[in-house]
Write a protein that holds these residues in place. Structure first.
Motif, PDB file in Angstrom:
ATOM      1  N   LEU A 121       3.781  29.334   0.234  1.00 36.99           N
ATOM      2  CA  LEU A 121       3.273  30.606   0.756  1.00 36.99           C
ATOM      3  C   LEU A 121       2.347  30.316   1.935  1.00 36.99           C
ATOM      4  O   LEU A 121       1.420  29.515   1.823  1.00 36.99           O
ATOM      5  N   GLN A 122       2.597  30.961   3.056  1.00 39.29           N
ATOM      6  CA  GLN A 122       1.762  30.751   4.241  1.00 39.29           C
ATOM      7  C   GLN A 122       0.326  31.179   3.953  1.00 39.29           C
ATOM      8  O   GLN A 122       0.082  32.287   3.470  1.00 39.29           O
ATOM      9  N   HIS A 123      -0.625  30.296   4.233  1.00 39.95           N
ATOM     10  CA  HIS A 123      -2.021  30.618   3.958  1.00 39.95           C
ATOM     11  C   HIS A 123      -2.783  30.908   5.251  1.00 39.95           C
ATOM     12  O   HIS A 123      -2.299  30.654   6.356  1.00 39.95           O
ATOM     13  N   VAL A 124      -3.988  31.454   5.085  1.00 31.84           N
ATOM     14  CA  VAL A 124      -4.856  31.788   6.216  1.00 31.84           C
ATOM     15  C   VAL A 124      -6.093  30.898   6.147  1.00 31.84           C
ATOM     16  O   VAL A 124      -6.743  30.812   5.110  1.00 31.84           O
ATOM     17  N   LYS A 125      -6.423  30.243   7.263  1.00 31.94           N
ATOM     18  CA  LYS A 125      -7.596  29.368   7.329  1.00 31.94           C
ATOM     19  C   LYS A 125      -8.761  30.135   7.964  1.00 31.94           C
ATOM     20  O   LYS A 125      -8.946  30.113   9.176  1.00 31.94           O
ATOM     21  N   LEU A 126      -9.539  30.791   7.127  1.00 32.79           N
ATOM     22  CA  LEU A 126     -10.664  31.564   7.651  1.00 32.79           C
ATOM     23  C   LEU A 126     -11.736  30.671   8.258  1.00 32.79           C
ATOM     24  O   LEU A 126     -12.472  31.092   9.150  1.00 32.79           O
ATOM     25  N   TYR A 127     -11.848  29.454   7.785  1.00 32.11           N
ATOM     26  CA  TYR A 127     -12.914  28.570   8.253  1.00 32.11           C
ATOM     27  C   TYR A 127     -12.672  28.062   9.674  1.00 32.11           C
ATOM     28  O   TYR A 127     -13.607  27.625  10.346  1.00 32.11           O
ATOM     29  N   GLN A 128     -11.442  28.121  10.156  1.00 32.93           N
ATOM     30  CA  GLN A 128     -11.150  27.644  11.503  1.00 32.93           C
ATOM     31  C   GLN A 128     -11.455  28.708  12.558  1.00 32.93           C
ATOM     32  O   GLN A 128     -12.046  28.411  13.592  1.00 32.93           O
ATOM     33  N   ASP A 129     -11.026  29.931  12.305  1.00 34.39           N
ATOM     34  CA  ASP A 129     -11.298  31.039  13.234  1.00 34.39           C
ATOM     35  C   ASP A 129     -11.365  32.317  12.412  1.00 34.39           C
ATOM     36  O   ASP A 129     -10.337  32.880  12.035  1.00 34.39           O
ATOM     37  N   TRP A 130     -12.583  32.741  12.110  1.00 36.46           N
ATOM     38  CA  TRP A 130     -12.792  33.881  11.217  1.00 36.46           C
ATOM     39  C   TRP A 130     -12.098  35.140  11.737  1.00 36.46           C
ATOM     40  O   TRP A 130     -11.359  35.804  11.005  1.00 36.46           O
ATOM     41  N   ASP A 131     -12.330  35.495  12.983  1.00 34.32           N
ATOM     42  CA  ASP A 131     -11.794  36.747  13.526  1.00 34.32           C
ATOM     43  C   ASP A 131     -10.266  36.760  13.525  1.00 34.32           C
ATOM     44  O   ASP A 131      -9.643  37.765  13.164  1.00 34.32           O
ATOM     45  N   VAL A 132      -9.668  35.649  13.933  1.00 39.47           N
ATOM     46  CA  VAL A 132      -8.200  35.569  13.948  1.00 39.47           C
ATOM     47  C   VAL A 132      -7.655  35.647  12.526  1.00 39.47           C
ATOM     48  O   VAL A 132      -6.670  36.344  12.256  1.00 39.47           O
ATOM     49  N   GLY A 133      -8.304  34.941  11.599  1.00 43.54           N
ATOM     50  CA  GLY A 133      -7.855  34.960  10.211  1.00 43.54           C
ATOM     51  C   GLY A 133      -7.935  36.344   9.598  1.00 43.54           C
ATOM     52  O   GLY A 133      -6.998  36.793   8.918  1.00 43.54           O
ATOM     53  N   ILE A 134      -9.051  37.040   9.834  1.00 44.99           N
ATOM     54  CA  ILE A 134      -9.214  38.399   9.315  1.00 44.99           C
ATOM     55  C   ILE A 134      -8.141  39.318   9.889  1.00 44.99           C
ATOM     56  O   ILE A 134      -7.539  40.129   9.168  1.00 44.99           O
TER      57      ILE A 134
END
Length: 237
Positions: A121-134
Motif C-alpha cells: 500500500l502506497q504510504h505518505v511520508k509526512l516527516y519529509q514534507d508536511w504540506d505535500v503529505g497533507i
C-alpha cells in the motif's frame, strides 16, 4: 461524509493532533479515541465499530510504534488487525487504508491477503514534507469519497431537497467547528495538567500548539505567560 479513523501511538499525540486539525479544517470528520469514545461505553467495541464504519482508516506509523510493538503490547496492533480484516472485504480498486509515516520508521510487514502486505500500500511520508503529505491525504479522501446520491430537479420538491442539503452542510460545518474547538480545549487542558505536574517545558509546547490551533483564546496566552514565570523566563512571560 463518514469519519476518518485515526490509529496512532499516544507518544505521537502532538503531531497526530496537528494532523487532525489539518483534516477538520478542510471539512473532513476524524474519529479519535480520546475524543469520540463516550464515557461509560465499552471502548473496545467503540473502536471496532468506528473502524468498520469509517470511510477511511489512517494508520500513523512511527519509530515509537516500532519500539513499542517489539517490546510491549500496544492496542494499535489490535486496531491494525481489525482494519486489515475490513480491508480484505473491501474492493481492491478503492483506497480505504492509508499508511502514514510520522517519522523515518518501518511499516510492519503485515499480511493483507492476496499475497500482499502493508508494504504494497502506497504510504505518505509526512516527516519529509508536511504540506505535500497533507495535500496528498486530502486529495485521496476527497476523490475516493462516495458522491451524494439523487438528482437535482427544478420542481418544488427538488428545491426542498436543495434546502435540506444546505441545512445539512451548515450543520456539518458547525459540527467540524465544534470538533476543532473540543480538540483545542483538550490540548489546553493537557498543558494545564503538565504545569500542575511541574513539567513546564512540555506545558509551554502544549500552550503554543493550542494557540496555533486557535489564536483567539486570551486565557491561553495568560497561562503560557504564567508558565514562563514559573520557569524564570521573565522575557517571554
Amino acid at each position: 461524509m463518514e469519519h476518518v479513523f485515526i490509529s496512532y501511538m499516544h507518544e505521537n499525540m502532538e503531531i497526530v493532533d496537528r494532523l487532525c486539525q489539518e483534516l477538520t479544517s478542510r471539512g473532513i470528520k476524524v474519529w479519535l479515541d480520546r475524543n469520540d469514545i463516550k464515557p461509560g461505553s465499552r471502548w473496545k467495541d467503540a473502536i471496532r465499530g468506528a473502524i468498520r464504519e469509517g470511510a477511511f482508516f489512517i494508520a500513523c506509523f512511527s519509530k515509537e510504534y516500532n519500539k513499542r510493538s517489539q517490546t510491549d503490547k500496544t492496542y494499535m496492533n489490535e486496531e491494525l488487525t481489525i482494519a486489515i480484516e475490513e480491508l480484505r472485504q473491501r474492493p481492491t480498486d478503492r483506497v480505504w487504508f492509508i499508511p502514514v509515516k510520522l517519522n523515518n520508521c518501518k511499516i510492519p510487514d503485515r499480511n493483507i491477503g492476496g499475497g500482499e502486505t502493508l508494504h504494497d500500500l502506497q504510504h505518505v511520508k509526512l516527516y519529509q514534507d508536511w504540506d505535500v503529505g497533507i495535500q496528498r491525504i486530502i486529495e485521496v479522501i476527497q476523490s475516493e469519497s462516495p458522491e451524494p446520491t439523487g438528482e437535482m430537479g427544478t420542481d418544488s420538491k427538488s428545491s426542498g431537497n436543495f434546502a435540506d442539503q444546505e441545512r445539512a452542510g451548515t450543520k456539518s460545518s458547525q459540527s467540524n467547528r465544534d470538533q476543532s474547538r473540543e480538540l483545542t480545549d483538550w490540548v489546553f487542558q493537557q498543558a494545564d495538567d503538565l504545569v500542575k505536574r511541574g513539567e513546564i517545558d512540555k506545558a509551554l509546547k502544549g500552550y503554543s500548539h493550542g494557540i496555533n490551533l486557535d489564536p483567539y483564546r486570551p486565557f491561553a496566552y495568560n497561562n503560557r505567560g504564567a508558565a514562563y514565570n514559573i520557569k524564570g523566563d521573565v522575557n517571554n512571560a
